[in-house]
Motif scaffolding. Structure first.
Motif, PDB file in Angstrom:
ATOM      1  N   VAL A   1       0.864  -1.181   0.000  1.00 41.38           N
ATOM      2  CA  VAL A   1       0.000   0.000   0.000  1.00 41.38           C
ATOM      3  C   VAL A   1       0.898   1.227   0.000  1.00 41.38           C
ATOM      4  N   VAL A   2       0.644   2.153  -0.936  1.00 37.58           N
ATOM      5  CA  VAL A   2       1.437   3.379  -1.033  1.00 37.58           C
ATOM      6  C   VAL A   2       0.494   4.575  -1.061  1.00 37.58           C
ATOM      7  N   ASP A   3       1.051   5.762  -0.783  1.00 36.88           N
ATOM      8  CA  ASP A   3       0.253   6.971  -0.925  1.00 36.88           C
ATOM      9  C   ASP A   3       0.263   7.420  -2.384  1.00 36.88           C
ATOM     10  N   THR A   4      -0.358   8.535  -2.682  1.00 39.40           N
ATOM     11  CA  THR A   4      -0.484   8.969  -4.073  1.00 39.40           C
ATOM     12  C   THR A   4       0.837   9.398  -4.688  1.00 39.40           C
ATOM     13  N   LYS A   5       1.891   9.514  -3.869  1.00 38.50           N
ATOM     14  CA  LYS A   5       3.224   9.840  -4.372  1.00 38.50           C
ATOM     15  C   LYS A   5       4.134   8.621  -4.438  1.00 38.50           C
TER      16      LYS A   5
ATOM     17  N   ALA B   1      -6.297 -11.674   0.849  1.00 37.29           N
ATOM     18  CA  ALA B   1      -5.184 -11.066   1.580  1.00 37.29           C
ATOM     19  C   ALA B   1      -5.468  -9.616   1.929  1.00 37.29           C
ATOM     20  N   ALA B   2      -6.277  -8.944   1.103  1.00 41.53           N
ATOM     21  CA  ALA B   2      -6.541  -7.522   1.313  1.00 41.53           C
ATOM     22  C   ALA B   2      -7.258  -7.265   2.630  1.00 41.53           C
ATOM     23  N   LYS B   3      -8.042  -8.205   3.113  1.00 38.59           N
ATOM     24  CA  LYS B   3      -8.727  -8.006   4.395  1.00 38.59           C
ATOM     25  C   LYS B   3      -7.719  -7.800   5.520  1.00 38.59           C
ATOM     26  N   GLU B   4      -6.674  -8.633   5.540  1.00 41.04           N
ATOM     27  CA  GLU B   4      -5.644  -8.486   6.566  1.00 41.04           C
ATOM     28  C   GLU B   4      -4.814  -7.227   6.337  1.00 41.04           C
TER      29      GLU B   4
ATOM     30  N   LEU C   1      -5.707  -4.396   4.815  1.00 35.48           N
ATOM     31  CA  LEU C   1      -6.480  -3.199   5.128  1.00 35.48           C
ATOM     32  C   LEU C   1      -6.756  -3.083   6.621  1.00 35.48           C
ATOM     33  N   PHE C   2      -6.901  -4.217   7.294  1.00 36.16           N
ATOM     34  CA  PHE C   2      -7.082  -4.174   8.750  1.00 36.16           C
ATOM     35  C   PHE C   2      -5.834  -3.607   9.426  1.00 36.16           C
ATOM     36  N   ARG C   3      -4.651  -4.076   9.014  1.00 37.38           N
ATOM     37  CA  ARG C   3      -3.402  -3.528   9.557  1.00 37.38           C
ATOM     38  C   ARG C   3      -3.266  -2.048   9.204  1.00 37.38           C
ATOM     39  N   LEU C   4      -3.653  -1.709   7.981  1.00 36.12           N
ATOM     40  CA  LEU C   4      -3.552  -0.313   7.539  1.00 36.12           C
ATOM     41  C   LEU C   4      -4.432   0.588   8.400  1.00 36.12           C
ATOM     42  N   ARG C   5      -5.634   0.127   8.713  1.00 38.14           N
ATOM     43  CA  ARG C   5      -6.540   0.917   9.537  1.00 38.14           C
ATOM     44  C   ARG C   5      -5.990   1.120  10.945  1.00 38.14           C
TER      45      ARG C   5
END
Length: 292
Positions: free
Chosen positions: A141-145, A163-166, A168-172
């Motif tokens: 996951v990266v920011d817009t830059k 895999a995205a569930k885990e 995105l959960f960590r990201l949140r």
């Protein structure tokens, strides 16, 4: 201090950015401890050398500290979350220098399948039928830059949406300010509803135009693909060699840290934090296993 002689060695400006973000040595804390035998700068240079050249830990040149010592620091800092703190501090500094807020609210997610070496066990590898690759999958996951915010490694046979569930959960948990995630069509469907309901995240997909073949520059998605290419410039990541998934994530993050420190050093940036402001805890020793 050893003489700087490898392309991966830090400059004085890069070290000035990294040093305050490292945890204080045990001998400088209230509990006390034995003074460290090897300078921290040599430890970081050794880790960067492994990431940049792709050599075995046991093949570290003799002018670096012993490989067991270097690997031990890498493992302890990773277990304590120090590497993620360094990555986030550098990314926030770059964003401020670009005139943006220090924390991103919009991000892009994507994955990359890579072959795994024989050192990777069956329990942490799989076969990606779409890419025809037996190995692991890196979710970033990266920011817009294009600055990395999260890296997670899984077996290659795990679908992106699962895999995205885990991820995105960590990201949140680590970045509660994020509200929008751009992704490709593999993340569409039930994941969009799940993310909105449970994480309050909006997922917007960018699909390929119909009746097209080959590589196409797609809006938003090209940013994360470029970041994955930046990580692949480090030869350690041309293939996954790490026995443990968490160490694979750590060395990918070290590649991102190297990219960001070089970028800041070229611009003549000076540290905007002190060791006290960084508030990185002292890292206890953990048991070291044999790595090669």
């Amino acid at each position: 201090m050893r003489q700087s002689r490898y392309p991966s060695d830090m400059t004085d400006d890069e070290w000035a950015l990294i040093e305050p973000l490292l945890p204080p040595p045990a001998c400088d804390t209230a509990r006390g401890g034995r003074p460290e035998k090897h300078p921290r700068r040599e430890i970081v240079d050794s880790i960067r050398y492994v990431v940049d050249t792709g050599c075995k830990w046991r093949a570290l040149p003799a002018d670096f500290p012993p490989w067991r010592t270097v690997w031990g620091f890498m493992a302890r800092w990773a277990a304590a979350g120090v590497i993620g703190q360094i990555r986030d501090a550098l990314a926030q500094r770059i964003r401020r220098d670009m005139g943006r807020g220090p924390r991103a609210v919009a991000t892009i997610i994507d994955s990359q399948s890579v072959k795994a070496a024989s050192t990777v066990g069956k329990n942490s590898r799989g076969y990606d039928a779409g890419k025809k690759i037996n190995g692991r999958k890196r979710h970033m996951v990266v920011d817009t830059k294009g600055l990395p915010l999260m890296v997670m490694v899984t077996p290659a046979d795990l679908h992106d949406s699962a895999a995205a569930k885990e991820v995105l959960f960590r990201l949140r948990l680590t970045h509660p300010e994020i509200t929008l995630v751009w992704a490709d069509s593999a993340y569409a469907g039930k994941l969009v509803t799940w993310a909105k309901k449970h994480l309050n995240l909006t997922i917007k997909t960018v699909s390929r135009p119909k009746n097209t073949s080959g590589w196409i520059l797609l809006p938003r998605r090209w940013v994360v693909e470029r970041s994955l290419a930046w990580m692949m410039n480090a030869r350690r990541h041309a293939r996954d060699y790490e026995r443990l998934i968490q160490h694979s994530e750590t060395l990918i993050t070290w590649a991102a840290i190297t990219v960001m420190t070089k970028r800041l050093a070229r611009r003549g940036a000076t540290p905007s934090w002190s060791r006290k402001q960084a508030q990185v805890p002292c890292v206890p020793k953990v048991e070291q296993s044999r790595q090669g």
